[in-house]
Design a protein around this motif. Structure first.
Motif, short mmCIF file in Angstrom:
data_model
loop_
_atom_site.label_atom_id
_atom_site.label_comp_id
_atom_site.label_asym_id
_atom_site.label_seq_id
_atom_site.Cartn_x
_atom_site.Cartn_y
_atom_site.Cartn_z
N LYS A 100 0.83 -1.20 0.00
CA LYS A 100 0.00 0.00 0.00
C LYS A 100 0.87 1.26 0.00
CE LYS A 100 -3.62 2.37 2.59
NZ LYS A 100 -4.43 2.39 3.82
N ALA A 101 1.94 1.25 0.78
CA ALA A 101 2.82 2.42 0.87
C ALA A 101 3.44 2.74 -0.49
CB ALA A 101 3.92 2.17 1.90
N TYR A 102 3.82 1.71 -1.22
CA TYR A 102 4.48 1.94 -2.51
C TYR A 102 3.51 2.24 -3.65
CZ TYR A 102 9.31 1.62 -1.19
OH TYR A 102 10.53 1.91 -0.66
N CYS B 203 1.59 5.52 8.74
CA CYS B 203 1.80 4.29 9.51
C CYS B 203 3.05 4.45 10.39
CB CYS B 203 2.00 3.12 8.55
SG CYS B 203 2.20 1.52 9.36
N GLN C 256 2.00 5.06 -3.42
CA GLN C 256 2.16 6.52 -3.41
C GLN C 256 3.12 6.95 -4.52
OE1 GLN C 256 2.55 8.14 0.91
NE2 GLN C 256 3.58 6.14 0.87
N ALA D 123 5.01 8.10 5.40
CA ALA D 123 4.31 9.12 4.60
C ALA D 123 2.84 8.80 4.44
CB ALA D 123 4.97 9.28 3.24
N MET D 124 2.46 7.53 4.60
CA MET D 124 1.03 7.19 4.51
C MET D 124 0.40 7.14 5.90
SD MET D 124 0.62 3.22 3.47
CE MET D 124 0.87 1.95 4.68
N VAL E 28 6.61 4.33 4.20
CA VAL E 28 5.52 3.85 5.04
C VAL E 28 5.00 4.95 5.96
CG1 VAL E 28 4.98 2.25 6.92
CG2 VAL E 28 6.19 1.43 4.90
#
Length: 156
Positions: free
Chosen positions: A101-103, A123, A105, A120-121, A118
């Motif tokens: 999910k983080a990647y 978490c 972005q 930046a989202m 990670v």
């Protein structure tokens, strides 16, 4: 052992993104992302990271700062409390659902490692104890230190 190879990218972000694209979206488990220039990570650090990432979602190994640290200011510099800082190592380890999910972005220049992506989202990233020998070999001096570690069979 079956394996897949991913192409490198323009930046670390893009290289990791290429690797993660090979992991099925519905996969369960943990992914560890490790710098190839850190050949002396201990088995204990890998195990600690994998276990905690399964529990917490995002984990990185760190070691204490032992040198005095100075912050540059407009007036020169000042000493900061080194107890407030840690040096980050790899493997940076994540539950597959979290890191994939983080990647998703878009790339940002401020992404210096996987933990920053990670974070930046939104978490949180937990810290676990790393190992001092897990050096990053990027200079001729680092290579000499690495050769000494091998000669003395320290953690290898």
């Amino acid at each position: 052992m079956p394996h897949l190879l991913a192409n490198g990218g323009e930046t670390r972000f893009h290289s990791v993104q290429n690797g993660l694209a090979l992991v099925p979206d519905d996969a369960q488990g943990v992914v560890g992302i490790h710098d190839g220039v850190r050949p002396f990570v201990s088995a204990e650090v890998i195990q600690r990271c994998m276990q905690k990432a399964g529990e917490l979602g995002a984990v990185i190994p760190v070691i204490p700062v032992v040198d005095t640290v100075r912050q540059l200011t407009d007036d020169g510099s000042c000493t900061v409390n080194r107890d407030h800082y840690k040096l980050v190592q790899t493997p940076q380890t994540f539950r597959i659902d979290v890191i994939k999910k983080a990647y998703l972005q878009p790339y940002q220049a401020g992404f210096t490692d996987d933990a920053s992506v990670v974070e930046a989202m939104g978490c949180a990233v937990a810290l676990v104890e790393g190992n001092r020998e897990n050096i990053k070999i990027t200079t001729p001096f680092d290579k000499l230190v690495g050769e000494m570690l091998v000669q003395n069979q320290i953690n290898v």
